[in-house]
Design a protein around this motif. Sequence first.
Motif, PDB file in Angstrom:
ATOM      1  N   PHE A   1      17.640  38.861  52.249  1.00  0.00           N
ATOM      2  CA  PHE A   1      19.026  39.350  52.191  1.00  0.00           C
ATOM      3  C   PHE A   1      20.004  38.277  52.918  1.00  0.00           C
ATOM      4  CE2 PHE A   1      22.685  41.509  53.889  1.00  0.00           C
ATOM      5  CZ  PHE A   1      23.167  42.232  52.801  1.00  0.00           C
ATOM      6  N   THR A   2      20.764  37.903  52.144  1.00  0.00           N
ATOM      7  CA  THR A   2      21.869  37.080  52.863  1.00  0.00           C
ATOM      8  C   THR A   2      23.359  37.461  52.978  1.00  0.00           C
ATOM      9  OG1 THR A   2      20.614  35.046  52.173  1.00  0.00           O
ATOM     10  CG2 THR A   2      22.734  34.498  52.887  1.00  0.00           C
ATOM     11  N   ALA A   3      23.831  37.855  54.049  1.00  0.00           N
ATOM     12  CA  ALA A   3      25.160  38.241  54.135  1.00  0.00           C
ATOM     13  C   ALA A   3      26.049  37.212  53.801  1.00  0.00           C
ATOM     14  CB  ALA A   3      25.335  38.746  55.637  1.00  0.00           C
ATOM     15  N   GLN A   4      27.253  37.638  53.263  1.00  0.00           N
ATOM     16  CA  GLN A   4      28.084  37.018  52.730  1.00  0.00           C
ATOM     17  C   GLN A   4      29.159  36.513  53.860  1.00  0.00           C
ATOM     18  OE1 GLN A   4      30.173  38.712  49.383  1.00  0.00           O
ATOM     19  NE2 GLN A   4      28.275  38.640  48.253  1.00  0.00           N
ATOM     20  N   ASN A   5      29.138  37.091  54.844  1.00  0.00           N
ATOM     21  CA  ASN A   5      30.029  36.841  55.889  1.00  0.00           C
ATOM     22  C   ASN A   5      29.546  37.656  57.269  1.00  0.00           C
ATOM     23  OD1 ASN A   5      31.440  39.174  55.735  1.00  0.00           O
ATOM     24  ND2 ASN A   5      32.710  38.185  54.016  1.00  0.00           N
ATOM     25  N   ALA A   6      30.348  37.360  58.355  1.00  0.00           N
ATOM     26  CA  ALA A   6      29.948  38.164  59.481  1.00  0.00           C
ATOM     27  C   ALA A   6      30.301  39.640  59.436  1.00  0.00           C
ATOM     28  CB  ALA A   6      30.610  37.560  60.706  1.00  0.00           C
ATOM     29  N   ALA A   7      31.322  40.018  58.615  1.00  0.00           N
ATOM     30  CA  ALA A   7      31.741  41.413  58.604  1.00  0.00           C
ATOM     31  C   ALA A   7      30.619  42.027  57.579  1.00  0.00           C
ATOM     32  CB  ALA A   7      32.995  41.463  57.851  1.00  0.00           C
ATOM     33  N   HIS A   8      30.208  41.392  56.528  1.00  0.00           N
ATOM     34  CA  HIS A   8      29.120  42.163  55.817  1.00  0.00           C
ATOM     35  C   HIS A   8      28.000  42.220  56.708  1.00  0.00           C
ATOM     36  CE1 HIS A   8      26.311  41.544  51.989  1.00  0.00           C
ATOM     37  NE2 HIS A   8      26.591  42.687  52.140  1.00  0.00           N
ATOM     38  N   ASP A   9      27.267  41.025  57.297  1.00  0.00           N
ATOM     39  CA  ASP A   9      26.332  41.327  58.283  1.00  0.00           C
ATOM     40  C   ASP A   9      26.415  42.298  59.408  1.00  0.00           C
ATOM     41  OD1 ASP A   9      23.686  40.194  58.956  1.00  0.00           O
ATOM     42  OD2 ASP A   9      24.279  39.158  60.425  1.00  0.00           O
ATOM     43  N   GLY A  10      27.466  42.494  59.660  1.00  0.00           N
ATOM     44  CA  GLY A  10      27.767  43.611  60.812  1.00  0.00           C
ATOM     45  C   GLY A  10      27.625  44.767  60.236  1.00  0.00           C
ATOM     46  N   LYS A  11      28.311  45.149  58.820  1.00  0.00           N
ATOM     47  CA  LYS A  11      28.142  46.372  57.970  1.00  0.00           C
ATOM     48  C   LYS A  11      26.490  46.605  57.918  1.00  0.00           C
ATOM     49  CE  LYS A  11      28.833  48.357  53.649  1.00  0.00           C
ATOM     50  NZ  LYS A  11      29.143  48.140  52.295  1.00  0.00           N
ATOM     51  N   THR A  12      25.960  45.606  57.325  1.00  0.00           N
ATOM     52  CA  THR A  12      24.541  45.822  57.192  1.00  0.00           C
ATOM     53  C   THR A  12      23.673  46.046  58.262  1.00  0.00           C
ATOM     54  OG1 THR A  12      24.863  44.146  55.317  1.00  0.00           O
ATOM     55  CG2 THR A  12      22.480  44.481  56.054  1.00  0.00           C
ATOM     56  N   PHE A  13      24.189  45.619  59.369  1.00  0.00           N
ATOM     57  CA  PHE A  13      23.236  45.987  60.674  1.00  0.00           C
ATOM     58  C   PHE A  13      23.818  47.330  61.100  1.00  0.00           C
ATOM     59  CE2 PHE A  13      23.071  46.057  65.361  1.00  0.00           C
ATOM     60  CZ  PHE A  13      21.542  45.772  65.483  1.00  0.00           C
ATOM     61  N   MET A  14      24.776  47.662  60.803  1.00  0.00           N
ATOM     62  CA  MET A  14      25.194  49.116  61.139  1.00  0.00           C
ATOM     63  C   MET A  14      24.340  50.065  60.443  1.00  0.00           C
ATOM     64  SD  MET A  14      26.926  49.177  63.942  1.00  0.00           S
ATOM     65  CE  MET A  14      27.527  50.649  63.784  1.00  0.00           C
ATOM     66  N   LEU A  15      24.271  49.710  58.775  1.00  0.00           N
ATOM     67  CA  LEU A  15      23.495  50.785  58.064  1.00  0.00           C
ATOM     68  C   LEU A  15      22.017  50.794  58.528  1.00  0.00           C
ATOM     69  CD1 LEU A  15      24.870  49.738  54.513  1.00  0.00           C
ATOM     70  CD2 LEU A  15      24.945  51.891  55.471  1.00  0.00           C
ATOM     71  N   TYR A  16      21.425  49.595  58.858  1.00  0.00           N
ATOM     72  CA  TYR A  16      20.059  49.329  59.299  1.00  0.00           C
ATOM     73  C   TYR A  16      19.979  50.168  60.445  1.00  0.00           C
ATOM     74  CZ  TYR A  16      15.871  46.865  60.731  1.00  0.00           C
ATOM     75  OH  TYR A  16      14.426  46.720  60.819  1.00  0.00           O
ATOM     76  N   THR A  17      20.941  50.224  61.452  1.00  0.00           N
ATOM     77  CA  THR A  17      20.639  50.960  62.960  1.00  0.00           C
ATOM     78  C   THR A  17      20.902  52.412  62.603  1.00  0.00           C
ATOM     79  OG1 THR A  17      21.772  49.012  63.900  1.00  0.00           O
ATOM     80  CG2 THR A  17      21.804  51.199  64.748  1.00  0.00           C
ATOM     81  N   LEU A  18      21.616  52.928  61.594  1.00  0.00           N
ATOM     82  CA  LEU A  18      21.763  54.316  60.990  1.00  0.00           C
ATOM     83  C   LEU A  18      20.601  54.672  60.384  1.00  0.00           C
ATOM     84  CD1 LEU A  18      23.607  56.706  60.818  1.00  0.00           C
ATOM     85  CD2 LEU A  18      24.563  55.720  58.672  1.00  0.00           C
TER      86      LEU A  18
END
Length: 133
Positions: free
Chosen positions: A59-76
């Motif tokens: 998975f490659t995030a498109q930007n820092a905001a997308h990576d942050g959202k992905t990390f939050m989902l991962y954490t959830l």
Amino acid sequence: MRIALLYALFCAAAIVINIGAQDLTLRLWPSAIAFSIIVGTAAGLVVKYILDKRFIFRFTAQNAAHDGKTFMLYTLMGVATTAIFWGFEYGAWMIFETTQMRYLGGVLGLVMGYLAKYHLDKKFVFSTASSPP
């Protein structure tokens, strides 16, 4: 088969980091068991996210905001699986009252939690649905 072996290796690495961080924390603050579990969980979470994102789900995030959202989902997705881990660790501590058995309970809980987490991450975190348009 390659993905399964890599995932198992990354789980083992995260478990070692988690338990190691707990042990280090307890060496610094011997009575801080709950705090040590939180520190270990956070350390294992970050390492596992980086490894899973890159090598398991490619998975490659498109930007820092997308990576942050992905990390939050991962954490959830990790909340329920963390409850399994903590339950086993605290349960072993309450039953056996030894550090070794508490860590063994933690390892067993982590293994069970990681099995469930893989499927949650695959379906909800690193799927194309979690990517921006």
